[in-house]
Design an enzyme around this catalytic site. Structure first.
Site, PDB file in Angstrom:
ATOM      1  N   GLU A  41      40.468  41.888  44.566  1.00 49.83           N
ATOM      2  CA  GLU A  41      40.642  41.144  43.318  1.00 49.83           C
ATOM      3  C   GLU A  41      40.179  41.982  42.140  1.00 49.83           C
ATOM      4  OE1 GLU A  41      39.654  38.368  40.034  1.00 49.83           O
ATOM      5  OE2 GLU A  41      38.199  39.544  41.163  1.00 49.83           O
ATOM      6  N   ASP A  99      35.996  40.808  47.579  1.00 53.69           N
ATOM      7  CA  ASP A  99      35.373  42.086  47.233  1.00 53.69           C
ATOM      8  C   ASP A  99      34.172  41.944  46.302  1.00 53.69           C
ATOM      9  OD1 ASP A  99      37.206  41.228  45.288  1.00 53.69           O
ATOM     10  OD2 ASP A  99      37.761  43.246  44.687  1.00 53.69           O
TER      11      ASP A  99
END
Length: 151
Positions: free
Chosen positions: A123, A73
């Protein structure tokens, strides 16, 4: 070696040009899945949302399983009053490194054990790893290796 440098650089640039927020890594996951297919690496998609796990088996499956992990991400930022999405935390590099390592290992093979590769979503939301673990991706992993860059 220079070919490998150019390949990893191009993969990182692709991710950098196409950042996606936590839980929205659909294009990232599709790109990774296409690359793993190209490399001949069996994998599962849709883990914990957009996560991916691949597996390269050695000739002696009773030996240890090592895992490499990359987070996928990007982060939201406000720049000049505009909300943007940017890989400002190195996740584009993480994905490029693990993909390239997996490709090279798949080419040469491994003698013993197995190599698992994980591409973890979310994350930055602090629940991506937990959801991947809850999905069972670590059940047969003996050693896990990850990295976090600060660009």
């Amino acid at each position: 070696m220079s070919g490998l440098f150019h390949e990893i650089r191009e993969i990182r640039r692709h991710f950098h040009r196409h950042p996606e927020l936590s839980c929205e890594e659909y294009g990232t996951a599709a790109f990774i899945s296409r690359k793993l297919e190209e490399y001949g690496i069996p994998h599962v998609t849709g883990i914990a949302g957009t996560g991916i796990a691949g597996l390269i088996r050695g000739k002696d499956p009773e030996s240890r399983c090592v895992a490499l992990r990359a987070d996928m991400d990007a982060l939201a930022h406000t720049v000049d009053g505009k909300d943007i999405c940017v890989h400002s935390c190195g996740h584009d590099s993480h994905c490029a490194m693990v993909l390239t390592a997996a490709e090279e290992i798949a080419k040469t093979g491994i003698k013993r054990g197995a190599l698992k590769i994980f591409f973890q979503p979310a994350e930055e939301k602090l629940f991506g790893a937990t959801r991947m673990i809850e999905a069972g991706v670590l059940e047969d992993v003996d050693i896990m290796i990850g990295i976090h860059l600060r660009p």
